[in-house]
Design a protein around this motif. Structure first.
Motif, PDB file in Angstrom:
ATOM      1  N   SER A  22       7.751  -4.073  -3.520  1.00  0.00           N
ATOM      2  CA  SER A  22       7.072  -3.707  -4.753  1.00  0.00           C
ATOM      3  C   SER A  22       5.947  -4.684  -5.092  1.00  0.00           C
ATOM      4  CB  SER A  22       8.091  -3.649  -5.901  1.00  0.00           C
ATOM      5  OG  SER A  22       7.466  -3.362  -7.123  1.00  0.00           O
ATOM      6  N   LEU A  23       6.161  -5.976  -4.844  1.00  0.00           N
ATOM      7  CA  LEU A  23       5.124  -6.981  -5.106  1.00  0.00           C
ATOM      8  C   LEU A  23       3.907  -6.751  -4.212  1.00  0.00           C
ATOM      9  CD1 LEU A  23       7.268 -10.237  -5.428  1.00  0.00           C
ATOM     10  CD2 LEU A  23       6.416  -8.779  -7.269  1.00  0.00           C
ATOM     11  N   VAL A  24       4.156  -6.498  -2.938  1.00  0.00           N
ATOM     12  CA  VAL A  24       3.048  -6.253  -2.007  1.00  0.00           C
ATOM     13  C   VAL A  24       2.297  -4.997  -2.415  1.00  0.00           C
ATOM     14  CG1 VAL A  24       2.467  -5.696   0.385  1.00  0.00           C
ATOM     15  CG2 VAL A  24       4.146  -7.492  -0.114  1.00  0.00           C
ATOM     16  N   GLU A  25       3.033  -3.951  -2.769  1.00  0.00           N
ATOM     17  CA  GLU A  25       2.374  -2.716  -3.211  1.00  0.00           C
ATOM     18  C   GLU A  25       1.542  -2.956  -4.469  1.00  0.00           C
ATOM     19  OE1 GLU A  25       5.752   0.360  -1.407  1.00  0.00           O
ATOM     20  OE2 GLU A  25       5.809  -0.257  -3.514  1.00  0.00           O
ATOM     21  N   SER A  26       2.026  -3.817  -5.358  1.00  0.00           N
ATOM     22  CA  SER A  26       1.279  -4.073  -6.599  1.00  0.00           C
ATOM     23  C   SER A  26      -0.060  -4.730  -6.311  1.00  0.00           C
ATOM     24  CB  SER A  26       2.111  -4.946  -7.545  1.00  0.00           C
ATOM     25  OG  SER A  26       2.108  -6.314  -7.148  1.00  0.00           O
ATOM     26  N   THR A  27      -0.116  -5.627  -5.326  1.00  0.00           N
ATOM     27  CA  THR A  27      -1.405  -6.243  -4.997  1.00  0.00           C
ATOM     28  C   THR A  27      -2.343  -5.216  -4.367  1.00  0.00           C
ATOM     29  OG1 THR A  27      -0.505  -7.057  -2.873  1.00  0.00           O
ATOM     30  CG2 THR A  27      -0.460  -8.574  -4.751  1.00  0.00           C
ATOM     31  N   SER A  82      -5.960  -3.845  -5.854  1.00  0.00           N
ATOM     32  CA  SER A  82      -7.158  -3.680  -5.032  1.00  0.00           C
ATOM     33  C   SER A  82      -7.751  -2.290  -5.207  1.00  0.00           C
ATOM     34  CB  SER A  82      -6.821  -3.912  -3.557  1.00  0.00           C
ATOM     35  OG  SER A  82      -6.388  -5.239  -3.348  1.00  0.00           O
ATOM     36  N   LYS A  83      -6.885  -1.283  -5.287  1.00  0.00           N
ATOM     37  CA  LYS A  83      -7.361   0.092  -5.470  1.00  0.00           C
ATOM     38  C   LYS A  83      -8.071   0.245  -6.818  1.00  0.00           C
ATOM     39  CE  LYS A  83      -5.862   4.927  -5.695  1.00  0.00           C
ATOM     40  NZ  LYS A  83      -7.161   5.393  -5.164  1.00  0.00           N
ATOM     41  N   ALA A  84      -7.567  -0.429  -7.838  1.00  0.00           N
ATOM     42  CA  ALA A  84      -8.210  -0.355  -9.151  1.00  0.00           C
ATOM     43  C   ALA A  84      -9.649  -0.870  -9.084  1.00  0.00           C
ATOM     44  CB  ALA A  84      -7.402  -1.147 -10.181  1.00  0.00           C
ATOM     45  N   ILE A  85      -9.877  -1.881  -8.249  1.00  0.00           N
ATOM     46  CA  ILE A  85     -11.225  -2.427  -8.090  1.00  0.00           C
ATOM     47  C   ILE A  85     -12.132  -1.433  -7.368  1.00  0.00           C
ATOM     48  CG2 ILE A  85     -12.543  -4.232  -6.909  1.00  0.00           C
ATOM     49  CD1 ILE A  85     -10.146  -6.121  -7.495  1.00  0.00           C
ATOM     50  N   VAL A  86     -11.650  -0.873  -6.266  1.00  0.00           N
ATOM     51  CA  VAL A  86     -12.439   0.115  -5.528  1.00  0.00           C
ATOM     52  C   VAL A  86     -12.764   1.302  -6.431  1.00  0.00           C
ATOM     53  CG1 VAL A  86     -12.420   1.743  -3.595  1.00  0.00           C
ATOM     54  CG2 VAL A  86     -11.541  -0.587  -3.279  1.00  0.00           C
ATOM     55  N   ARG A 109      -1.662   5.405   7.054  1.00  0.00           N
ATOM     56  CA  ARG A 109      -0.688   6.344   7.607  1.00  0.00           C
ATOM     57  C   ARG A 109      -0.590   7.534   6.657  1.00  0.00           C
ATOM     58  NH1 ARG A 109       3.949   1.808   8.180  1.00  0.00           N
ATOM     59  NH2 ARG A 109       3.022   1.341   6.139  1.00  0.00           N
ATOM     60  N   PRO A 110      -1.054   8.707   7.077  1.00  0.00           N
ATOM     61  CA  PRO A 110      -1.160   9.857   6.169  1.00  0.00           C
ATOM     62  C   PRO A 110       0.142  10.230   5.475  1.00  0.00           C
ATOM     63  CG  PRO A 110      -2.305  10.281   8.236  1.00  0.00           C
ATOM     64  CD  PRO A 110      -1.551   9.003   8.434  1.00  0.00           C
ATOM     65  N   GLY A 111       1.261  10.023   6.145  1.00  0.00           N
ATOM     66  CA  GLY A 111       2.536  10.414   5.558  1.00  0.00           C
ATOM     67  C   GLY A 111       2.886   9.651   4.297  1.00  0.00           C
ATOM     68  N   ARG A 112       2.252   8.519   4.072  1.00  0.00           N
ATOM     69  CA  ARG A 112       2.585   7.708   2.905  1.00  0.00           C
ATOM     70  C   ARG A 112       1.620   7.914   1.740  1.00  0.00           C
ATOM     71  NH1 ARG A 112       5.854   2.320   4.254  1.00  0.00           N
ATOM     72  NH2 ARG A 112       7.145   3.212   5.895  1.00  0.00           N
ATOM     73  N   SER A 113       0.493   8.550   1.999  1.00  0.00           N
ATOM     74  CA  SER A 113      -0.553   8.644   0.986  1.00  0.00           C
ATOM     75  C   SER A 113      -0.079   9.361  -0.273  1.00  0.00           C
ATOM     76  CB  SER A 113      -1.772   9.356   1.556  1.00  0.00           C
ATOM     77  OG  SER A 113      -2.309   8.623   2.638  1.00  0.00           O
ATOM     78  N   THR A 114       0.623  10.475  -0.113  1.00  0.00           N
ATOM     79  CA  THR A 114       1.044  11.264  -1.271  1.00  0.00           C
ATOM     80  C   THR A 114       1.963  10.461  -2.176  1.00  0.00           C
ATOM     81  OG1 THR A 114       0.846  13.312  -0.013  1.00  0.00           O
ATOM     82  CG2 THR A 114       2.183  13.380  -2.019  1.00  0.00           C
ATOM     83  N   VAL A 115       2.920   9.736  -1.580  1.00  0.00           N
ATOM     84  CA  VAL A 115       3.861   8.952  -2.380  1.00  0.00           C
ATOM     85  C   VAL A 115       3.142   7.792  -3.055  1.00  0.00           C
ATOM     86  CG1 VAL A 115       6.002   7.632  -2.343  1.00  0.00           C
ATOM     87  CG2 VAL A 115       5.741   9.596  -0.836  1.00  0.00           C
ATOM     88  N   TYR A 131       0.994   4.813  -7.641  1.00  0.00           N
ATOM     89  CA  TYR A 131      -0.196   4.243  -8.269  1.00  0.00           C
ATOM     90  C   TYR A 131      -0.388   4.794  -9.677  1.00  0.00           C
ATOM     91  CZ  TYR A 131      -5.048   2.850  -9.077  1.00  0.00           C
ATOM     92  OH  TYR A 131      -6.197   2.313  -9.604  1.00  0.00           O
ATOM     93  N   ARG A 132      -0.069   6.055  -9.896  1.00  0.00           N
ATOM     94  CA  ARG A 132      -0.154   6.611 -11.248  1.00  0.00           C
ATOM     95  C   ARG A 132       0.812   5.897 -12.187  1.00  0.00           C
ATOM     96  NH1 ARG A 132      -1.189  11.562  -8.496  1.00  0.00           N
ATOM     97  NH2 ARG A 132       1.021  12.127  -8.451  1.00  0.00           N
TER      98      ARG A 132
END
Length: 563
Positions: free
Chosen positions: A439-444, A448-452, A535-541, A546-547
């Protein structure tokens, strides 16, 4: 043009340059062949007082560094990088350039000497460099923002619309308020990246010392439209203690392709460098890292370490009047002359991972403190992070997973707010250490996505992502998660010393070996090492997670009053 460039740079081994990279914990020196980019030698020297925890108080977010740490480490690291190299080879060193952390200002006297180098201030943290991550000036930053937003000219307009407690004016004002003796003796103030080149050249008049466009534009609200720094009227209104300070600082700024001068005989003797070495104008470390990573227009270079700085350049003639809200500044020439340098970043990245490792290691390092020395404790922390990564990378990603806010050191971008804090949510009895680390790694990655997203929402396309820095080398797991969340490929730079390599590239320009920084980059680039693909399989989740991250961010923002 190409023929001229080749002729000027000479043959392999004919011209050498040095890049000095002053980081948070140490200074690195990189000796580079200016014709090929071949890294001939490198060395690292730690700051002895900093490593012993002196002059800092993490509970108050006070982080200070003694200028003697920088002087002693610089002398040692240059001598080390030259050790074992024949004199005739050393004599081929033509240029040296510098990068430092920032904003890292210090109070100086009329000669440009930091006050902590005077006996009466030798142990006073307020007379030392105020490190980039020092957050003692939150109140002052709020006051700057309030006044700037009421003023005829909003001096924060080229700083993303907000001024940070991590930057020049807030830190200066805070020190002037809390320490009357420093306030009485401080003739002027200097950024670390300005002080080092002027020190090496032996200059002793602070009013004639060259100052970095990079630091001044991103951290001190300098802009040509304002006639330089904010007006004296504005500064005096902010606080009467600032009366007269504008004329004791600087008016002009210089990009990194400009030479500050030639190394002084004193510093040539102290380091073993030849007396013909040209010293370049300094800059901030992440900006030089972007140069070393061979940044191109609309490529986002992520310099990922304890924190991150995200650098993007865009043609100045196309975006000069395009104000991007919520970033850490847009400055003409701060990275590449003729290009707007745009800075964003996260206040904690690797720091968040290491915090968790220290948390897990606490029983061992406390109960068995006499068993483990400092080096062994660091090794233990690294082993914990490696084990966590191995276990976390095989975990499934599900929409109901734990979600974390990464703001453990406040938020740098988008929309600076140092008062925000980290949150852990969705924790259950089944949440173990690998799941929490995931969860910590995903949060960073979400940060990063918020910046992009902010860049693109503001009309600045992000066409490519390049990563450099320690995390890009040490954590394939974090890099893969980053690619998955951003849904974009990420290239990692081959060299481990992108910041030092970027300064070396500029050293080759100021020494006249290359005609401009583009030619230096083409000749000296290390290239790329690896490319991570989403990896496309993870994008939807990850979109769902992220929401939830955005919802948490919204809730916490509503609870704070920072403007």
């Amino acid at each position: 043009m190409a023929t001229s460039s080749c002729r000027r740079m000479g043959k392999a081994g004919e011209n050498l340059v040095i890049g000095l990279d002053f980081g948070t914990d140490s200074v690195r020196a990189l000796l580079v062949d200016a014709a090929t980019g071949d890294e001939r030698n490198h060395a690292v020297s730690i700051y002895p007082r900093w490593s012993n925890g002196l002059y800092c108080d993490s509970q108050r977010s006070q982080f200070r560094q003694h200028p003697l740490d920088h002087i002693e480490a610089m002398e040692a690291v240059i001598r080390e990088v030259l050790s074992g190299i024949p004199d005739d080879v050393v004599n081929r060193i033509r240029g040296l350039s510098v990068d430092t952390t920032g904003s890292t200002p210090v109070a100086v006297d009329r000669q440009g000497i930091p006050l902590a180098l005077h006996p009466e201030f030798a142990e006073n943290p307020n007379a030392m460099f105020v490190l980039w991550k020092d957050h003692t000036a939150i109140v002052e930053a709020e006051e700057i923002n309030y006044l700037a937003h009421q003023w005829e000219s909003d001096y924060t307009m080229y700083s993303g619309g907000s001024y940070s407690s991590e930057w020049f004016w807030a830190k200066m004002l805070h020190i002037l308020r809390i320490d009357p003796e420093v306030a009485r003796c401080a003739y002027s103030w200097m950024e670390h990246c300005d002080w080092i080149p002027n020190l090496l050249c032996g200059y002793n008049d602070v009013l004639t010392m060259k100052r970095s466009r990079c630091a001044a534009g991103h951290k001190a609200m300098w802009h040509a439209e304002f006639g330089g720094l904010p007006s004296q009227e504005f500064l005096t209104k902010l606080d009467p203690r600032l009366e007269g300070i504008r004329d004791r600082l600087f008016h002009q700024t210089y990009t990194s392709n400009i030479a500050v001068g030639t190394i002084s005989s004193e510093w040539a003797s102290r380091t073993g460098l030849p007396q013909h070495v040209k010293v370049g104008m300094g800059a901030l470390d992440a900006h030089m890292g972007a140069v070393g990573a061979v940044i191109k227009p609309y490529a986002l270079v992520k310099v990922i370490g304890t924190s991150t700085c995200d650098m993007l350049i865009a043609p100045a003639d196309r975006h000069r009047n395009h104000l991007v809200k919520g970033i850490c500044g847009q400055v003409d020439g701060s990275i590449i002359p003729g290009m707007l340098g745009m800075e964003a970043g996260q206040s904690a990245f690797g720091d968040l991972y290491h915090w968790f490792a220290r948390l897990l290691a606490y029983p061992i390092t406390t109960l068995l403190a006499d068993t483990f020395n400092q080096q062994e404790q660091q090794t233990l922390s690294n082993r914990i992070l490696a084990a966590l990564s191995e276990h976390a990378k095989v975990l499934p990603v599900r929409a109901a997973d734990e979600v974390t806010l990464d703001w453990v050191n406040g938020r740098r971008t988008p929309d600076v707010n140092p008062t925000l804090s980290g949150w852990l949510t969705g924790i259950r009895l089944g949440t173990d250490a690998p799941r929490l680390f995931k969860s910590l790694v995903e949060s960073t990655a979400f940060g990063s996505k918020a910046i992009v997203d902010r860049f693109e929402a503001e009309g600045i396309p992000v066409q490519e992502i390049i990563a450099t820095g320690g995390i890009s080398k040490k954590s394939p797991y974090a890099m893969q998660v980053l690619a998955d969340v951003l849904e974009r490929p990420i290239k990692t730079v081959r060299t481990e010393q992108a910041c030092a390599l970027g300064t070396a590239m500029y050293a080759a320009v100021v020494a006249g070996i290359h005609p401009d920084i583009t030619a230096a980059q083409e000749a000296m680039s290390s290239g790329f090492e690896q490319e991570y693909h989403p990896r496309p399989g993870r994008s939807t989740v990850y979109r769902q997670l992220y929401r939830r991250y955005e919802q948490l961010a919204h809730v916490q923002e509503k609870q704070t009053s920072y403007k």
